[in-house]
Scaffold this motif. Structure first.
Motif, PDB file in Angstrom:
ATOM      1  N   ARG A  71       0.856  -1.193   0.000  1.00 49.19           N
ATOM      2  CA  ARG A  71       0.000   0.000   0.000  1.00 49.19           C
ATOM      3  C   ARG A  71       0.889   1.240   0.000  1.00 49.19           C
ATOM      4  NH1 ARG A  71      -3.667  -0.732   5.235  1.00 49.19           N
ATOM      5  NH2 ARG A  71      -1.762  -1.601   6.060  1.00 49.19           N
ATOM      6  N   TYR A  72       0.416   2.270  -0.672  1.00 49.05           N
ATOM      7  CA  TYR A  72       1.135   3.533  -0.719  1.00 49.05           C
ATOM      8  C   TYR A  72       0.268   4.617  -0.085  1.00 49.05           C
ATOM      9  CZ  TYR A  72       2.621   7.999  -2.687  1.00 49.05           C
ATOM     10  OH  TYR A  72       2.974   9.308  -2.840  1.00 49.05           O
ATOM     11  N   VAL A  73       0.753   5.231   0.983  1.00 44.92           N
ATOM     12  CA  VAL A  73       0.039   6.336   1.620  1.00 44.92           C
ATOM     13  C   VAL A  73       0.417   7.601   0.861  1.00 44.92           C
ATOM     14  CG1 VAL A  73      -0.230   7.717   3.706  1.00 44.92           C
ATOM     15  CG2 VAL A  73      -0.022   5.222   3.875  1.00 44.92           C
ATOM     16  N   GLU A  98      -4.765  -2.802  10.207  1.00 45.28           N
ATOM     17  CA  GLU A  98      -5.907  -3.335   9.462  1.00 45.28           C
ATOM     18  C   GLU A  98      -5.523  -4.237   8.300  1.00 45.28           C
ATOM     19  OE1 GLU A  98      -8.395  -0.120   8.128  1.00 45.28           O
ATOM     20  OE2 GLU A  98      -7.310   0.105   6.268  1.00 45.28           O
ATOM     21  N   ASP A  99      -4.274  -4.277   7.925  1.00 49.59           N
ATOM     22  CA  ASP A  99      -3.838  -5.060   6.773  1.00 49.59           C
ATOM     23  C   ASP A  99      -2.364  -5.385   6.977  1.00 49.59           C
ATOM     24  OD1 ASP A  99      -2.945  -5.830   4.157  1.00 49.59           O
ATOM     25  OD2 ASP A  99      -4.560  -4.686   3.261  1.00 49.59           O
ATOM     26  N   ASP A 100      -1.943  -6.597   6.635  1.00 47.12           N
ATOM     27  CA  ASP A 100      -0.543  -6.941   6.882  1.00 47.12           C
ATOM     28  C   ASP A 100       0.364  -6.726   5.685  1.00 47.12           C
ATOM     29  OD1 ASP A 100      -1.365  -9.067   5.324  1.00 47.12           O
ATOM     30  OD2 ASP A 100      -0.743 -10.621   6.727  1.00 47.12           O
ATOM     31  N   THR A 101      -0.134  -6.073   4.622  1.00 48.46           N
ATOM     32  CA  THR A 101       0.733  -5.796   3.482  1.00 48.46           C
ATOM     33  C   THR A 101       1.695  -4.658   3.838  1.00 48.46           C
ATOM     34  OG1 THR A 101      -0.897  -4.299   2.514  1.00 48.46           O
ATOM     35  CG2 THR A 101      -0.919  -6.570   1.726  1.00 48.46           C
ATOM     36  N   PRO A 102       2.873  -4.661   3.218  1.00 50.21           N
ATOM     37  CA  PRO A 102       3.831  -3.579   3.454  1.00 50.21           C
ATOM     38  C   PRO A 102       3.248  -2.225   3.042  1.00 50.21           C
ATOM     39  CG  PRO A 102       4.910  -5.433   2.379  1.00 50.21           C
ATOM     40  CD  PRO A 102       3.435  -5.711   2.343  1.00 50.21           C
ATOM     41  N   ILE A 103       3.819  -1.171   3.613  1.00 42.96           N
ATOM     42  CA  ILE A 103       3.371   0.197   3.349  1.00 42.96           C
ATOM     43  C   ILE A 103       4.561   1.032   2.898  1.00 42.96           C
ATOM     44  CG2 ILE A 103       2.357   2.286   4.366  1.00 42.96           C
ATOM     45  CD1 ILE A 103       1.054   0.394   6.463  1.00 42.96           C
ATOM     46  N   VAL A 104       4.314   1.892   1.918  1.00 40.85           N
ATOM     47  CA  VAL A 104       5.317   2.833   1.417  1.00 40.85           C
ATOM     48  C   VAL A 104       4.737   4.228   1.560  1.00 40.85           C
ATOM     49  CG1 VAL A 104       6.622   3.597  -0.620  1.00 40.85           C
ATOM     50  CG2 VAL A 104       6.218   1.147  -0.257  1.00 40.85           C
ATOM     51  N   LEU A 105       5.579   5.192   1.947  1.00 43.80           N
ATOM     52  CA  LEU A 105       5.167   6.598   1.950  1.00 43.80           C
ATOM     53  C   LEU A 105       6.376   7.467   1.647  1.00 43.80           C
ATOM     54  CD1 LEU A 105       6.236   7.803   4.897  1.00 43.80           C
ATOM     55  CD2 LEU A 105       4.163   6.692   5.702  1.00 43.80           C
TER      56      LEU A 105
END
Length: 181
Positions: A71-73, A98-105
């Motif tokens: 996910r990308y914030v 809420e979600d265990d996928t990696p996050i990028v910002l």
């Protein structure tokens, strides 16, 4: 407890609130024109916009892109009337949980106290700063400027091998450009 309330392009009252927080929180070069946000809501199923509520009232906004692998914030802001009360931490902790996928910002370079505090805030939530990668945010349109930023990630242990793919996806899908800026 904070609550993420998805927004549709027909929710005019909520969109007015989000627009106010959005335009108050981000300089012109760091945001797209709001009609583009509304168009994305209508036309792009990977783009999500939520008003953040606490105790039944709006306290901020979150726009992000959801793909199967990360996910990308794109934009996260707390309403100016609610800052300094720990709501930002509560919001991001809930989003991460809420979600265990990696996050990028993206974050600004640590050139002043505000930027340094922002990076430390994200690091306190488990994000990792990647200053070794030269990342330039493409301009949102011809009237805006590219920005030299850093990427931060959460839960992405293979960032080094995925950097080019991440950058290419952001450029193509978020910013609508196919080549480096």
């Amino acid at each position: 407890m904070v609550k993420f309330v998805p927004v549709s392009e027909t929710d005019v009252k909520t969109l007015d609130y989000i627009r106010s927080v959005y335009e108050d929180s981000f300089p012109v070069d760091e945001r797209r024109e709001f009609d583009q946000v509304e168009r994305l809501l209508k036309e792009n199923e990977t783009f999500h916009l939520a008003v953040i509520e606490k105790d039944g009232r709006g306290v901020g906004l979150l726009s992000y892109w959801q793909w199967p692998d990360w996910r990308y914030v794109e934009h996260f802001a707390v309403d100016g009337t609610c800052r300094g009360k720990g709501i930002g931490r509560e919001i991001l902790q809930a989003f991460i949980a809420e979600d265990d996928t990696p996050i990028v910002l993206e974050v600004e370079h640590p050139d002043d106290d505000i930027c340094i505090r922002r990076i430390r805030f994200y690091e306190s939530l488990g994000f990792v700063l990647h200053p070794e990668y030269d990342y330039i945010q493409p301009p949102y349109d011809a009237t805006k400027h590219p920005l030299h930023l850093y990427l931060m990630t959460s839960r992405m242990t293979d960032f080094a091998t995925r950097y080019q793919e991440i950058k290419s996806r952001l450029y193509a899908q978020v910013y609508g450009v196919e080549k480096d800026v």
